[in-house]
Write an enzyme that holds these catalytic residues in place. Structure first.
Site, short mmCIF file in Angstrom:
data_model
loop_
_atom_site.label_atom_id
_atom_site.label_comp_id
_atom_site.label_asym_id
_atom_site.label_seq_id
_atom_site.Cartn_x
_atom_site.Cartn_y
_atom_site.Cartn_z
N ASN A 148 0.89 -1.34 -0.22
CA ASN A 148 -0.10 -0.06 -0.21
C ASN A 148 0.78 1.26 0.09
OD1 ASN A 148 0.69 0.80 2.84
ND2 ASN A 148 -0.30 -1.26 3.16
N LYS A 162 7.29 -18.00 -10.54
CA LYS A 162 6.66 -16.65 -11.06
C LYS A 162 5.57 -17.14 -11.94
CE LYS A 162 7.82 -12.76 -13.93
NZ LYS A 162 8.68 -12.41 -15.25
N PRO A 179 -3.99 -11.65 10.01
CA PRO A 179 -4.15 -11.46 11.52
C PRO A 179 -4.31 -9.96 11.63
CG PRO A 179 -1.98 -12.12 11.28
CD PRO A 179 -2.56 -12.34 9.91
N PHE A 183 -4.71 3.74 14.74
CA PHE A 183 -4.71 4.78 13.86
C PHE A 183 -5.96 4.13 12.93
CE2 PHE A 183 -1.38 8.13 13.40
CZ PHE A 183 -0.77 7.81 14.56
N LYS A 204 -14.47 1.73 15.11
CA LYS A 204 -13.00 0.86 15.10
C LYS A 204 -12.36 1.03 16.56
CE LYS A 204 -11.08 1.02 10.96
NZ LYS A 204 -10.42 1.76 9.80
N1 CTP Z 1 -4.40 -2.95 12.09
C1 CTP Z 1 -3.35 -3.96 12.24
N2 CTP Z 1 -3.43 -5.14 11.81
C2 CTP Z 1 -3.95 -5.19 10.80
C3 CTP Z 1 -4.63 -4.17 10.33
C4 CTP Z 1 -4.85 -2.96 11.08
O1 CTP Z 1 -2.75 -3.98 13.71
N3 CTP Z 1 -4.20 -6.49 10.21
C5 CTP Z 1 -4.03 -1.83 12.86
C6 CTP Z 1 -3.65 -0.45 12.05
O2 CTP Z 1 -2.04 -0.23 12.39
C7 CTP Z 1 -4.29 0.66 12.38
C8 CTP Z 1 -5.57 0.21 12.74
O3 CTP Z 1 -5.31 -1.13 13.13
O4 CTP Z 1 -3.85 1.14 13.95
C9 CTP Z 1 -6.65 0.37 11.87
O5 CTP Z 1 -6.22 0.13 10.65
P1 CTP Z 1 -6.93 0.48 9.30
O6 CTP Z 1 -6.44 -0.02 8.13
O7 CTP Z 1 -7.85 1.86 9.41
O8 CTP Z 1 -8.45 -0.49 9.76
P2 CTP Z 1 -8.67 -1.95 9.52
O9 CTP Z 1 -8.69 -2.68 10.58
O10 CTP Z 1 -7.82 -2.56 8.41
O11 CTP Z 1 -10.35 -1.86 8.62
P3 CTP Z 1 -10.81 -1.32 7.51
O12 CTP Z 1 -9.43 -1.36 6.41
O13 CTP Z 1 -11.65 -2.32 7.18
O14 CTP Z 1 -11.25 0.27 7.68
#
Ligand code: CTP
Length: 396
Positions: free
Chosen positions: A207, A284, A299, A318, A332
């Site tokens: 990302n 590949k 996870p 975050f 969240k």
């Molecule tokens: N996070 C994490 N592990 C994951 C996904 C997210 O620890 N597998 C943590 C991120 O570091 C952040 C928070 O969860 O602190 C929220 O991440 P975000 O990407 O905004 O949310 P998601 O849980 O991925 O949910 P969605 O993408 O559906 O909004």
């Protein structure tokens, strides 16, 4: 001017004690060098004495030394004791309270703060015995700087390199109260950057996260005297120093690195963790036909921490949202079980990813209610400093 007793134990890194002595002297401290018997194989007392402009002590029983200044006196006169390099041997002696030579006897008699810069092979550092020793010493309030990850004198690569002299001198200044110590003694674990999920040996899913906000937070925390562990995905320019850095690739590796840490006071999940991975292929994938990838959910690292028995007293998540941001962020905060959540509204005005500036909104769980504070727009460093001040307030 403070009196810093510098204990040098045996190890290749002992030569760096010369530079450390120079830096401590430059800061205006009196440096009293104390060597273990074997340290003399790696650095000479003469060089140390010349740079410290102070006699070197190395024996409990040498005629003269004990009568001039005994081990009790050495301990009593110290404002700070620094052990650099600290071998597995001296740490074990210290934890067990063994009084076998001048440094270990002095440590047993000491009441001043102690800063340890370990240096050893990564297998020795990770050995259960060493980790138990470290936990014991941490439990007694001993401060640690490093070890760092890198190439070792033995030709292997891993965690165990002594922190650089600048990092040790900086940590010493924090303890001596010459620098901001608002978060001294706090162990803070930060995740940052993206994760990369391989598709095949050539391609991956990732990302846009640059890791800049997380790096700014790490710098801010280090400047407040915290002991910081930074677990980060691939970041092109890693601009932090004074933190223990663990580079990982995948979400699973990030989870493993996070769950391996203990005695954490604050967990800050700033990483943009890939929500899915694919079952990677060994060969590949060749183009020609449409490719279908089966995505498996990764996870949730933040959730794993909040649900663990080792949940730190303060957990900060975050949220990157593009629409209905506050509603999503509130949900969240609850779902992930964190105490605070920093909302990043991703829009044309706040691209956030890769930018130097950011806009953050703090959501803090207060009983049944959620307090929302808009921190506004600012540089990522300024927002990081705001976060450090809030964390300091939490522990005050
Ligand atoms: N996070 C994490 N592990 C994951 C996904 C997210 O620890 N597998 C943590 C991120 O570091 C952040 C928070 O969860 O602190 C929220 O991440 P975000 O990407 O905004 O949310 P998601 O849980 O991925 O949910 P969605 O993408 O559906 O909004």
């Amino acid at each position: 001017m403070a009196t810093v007793t510098l204990i040098i134990s045996a190890g290749i890194a002992a030569y760096k004690a010369l530079e450390l002595t120079r830096l401590l002297r430059k800061e205006g401290h009196r440096v009293v060098p104390v060597m273990t018997k074997s340290a003399g194989h790696f650095v000479t007392p003469l060089s140390l004495e010349a740079i410290a402009e102070h006699p070197v002590y190395d024996s409990l029983f040498a005629a003269g030394q004990e009568s001039q200044i005994g081990h009790i006196q050495l301990a009593r006169q110290s404002d700070l004791i620094v052990i650099a390099p600290a071998s597995a041997q001296i740490l074990a002696q210290y934890a067990l309270g063994l009084a076998e030579d001048l440094p270990s006897t002095m440590l047993l008699a000491n009441t001043a703060p102690v800063l340890v810069a370990p240096a050893m092979n990564h297998r020795m550092w990770q050995a259960e015995a060493t980790q138990k020793t470290i936990a014991t010493l941490r439990g007694r309030g001993v401060a640690f700087v490093g070890p760092n990850i890198g190439d070792m004198a033995c030709g292997e690569h891993g965690i165990g390199r002594m922190a650089e002299p600048e990092e040790i001198a900086d940590a010493a200044s924090h303890i001596l109260g010459l620098k901001d110590t608002s978060l001294s003694g706090k162990r803070i674990l930060v995740t940052g950057g993206p994760t990369c999920e391989p598709i095949d040996p050539v391609r991956y899913i990732a990302n846009r996260s640059s890791g800049k906000q997380a790096s700014a937070i790490v710098r801010g925390l280090v400047a407040c005297g915290a002991e910081v562990i930074f677990v980060h995905g691939p970041i092109s320019e890693l601009s932090v120093s004074g933190a223990e850095c663990h580079g990982v690739q995948t979400a699973q590796e990030m989870l493993d690195a996070v769950m391996a840490q203990q005695n954490i006071d604050v967990f800050i999940a700033a990483a943009a963790v890939a929500d899915w991975r694919v079952a990677p292929r060994a060969q590949k994938v060749k183009k020609g036909a449409a490719l279908t990838l089966e995505m498996i959910e990764n996870p949730d690292i933040l959730l794993s921490v909040t649900q663990s028995v080792f949940r730190p007293p303060l957990v900060i998540g975050f949220a990157a949202e593009t629409d209905s941001s506050l509603d999503h962020a509130q949900a969240k905060l609850r779902r992930k079980g964190c105490d605070w959540l920093l909302l990043n509204e991703i829009s044309a005005q706040n691209p956030a990813f890769g930018a130097e500036e950011n806009h953050l909104i703090l959501l803090a769980q207060q009983g049944d209610k959620v307090a929302v504070t808009d921190w506004g727009r600012g540089s990522k460093d300024a927002l990081a400093q705001r976060l450090c001040a809030e964390i300091t307030g939490f522990f005050a």
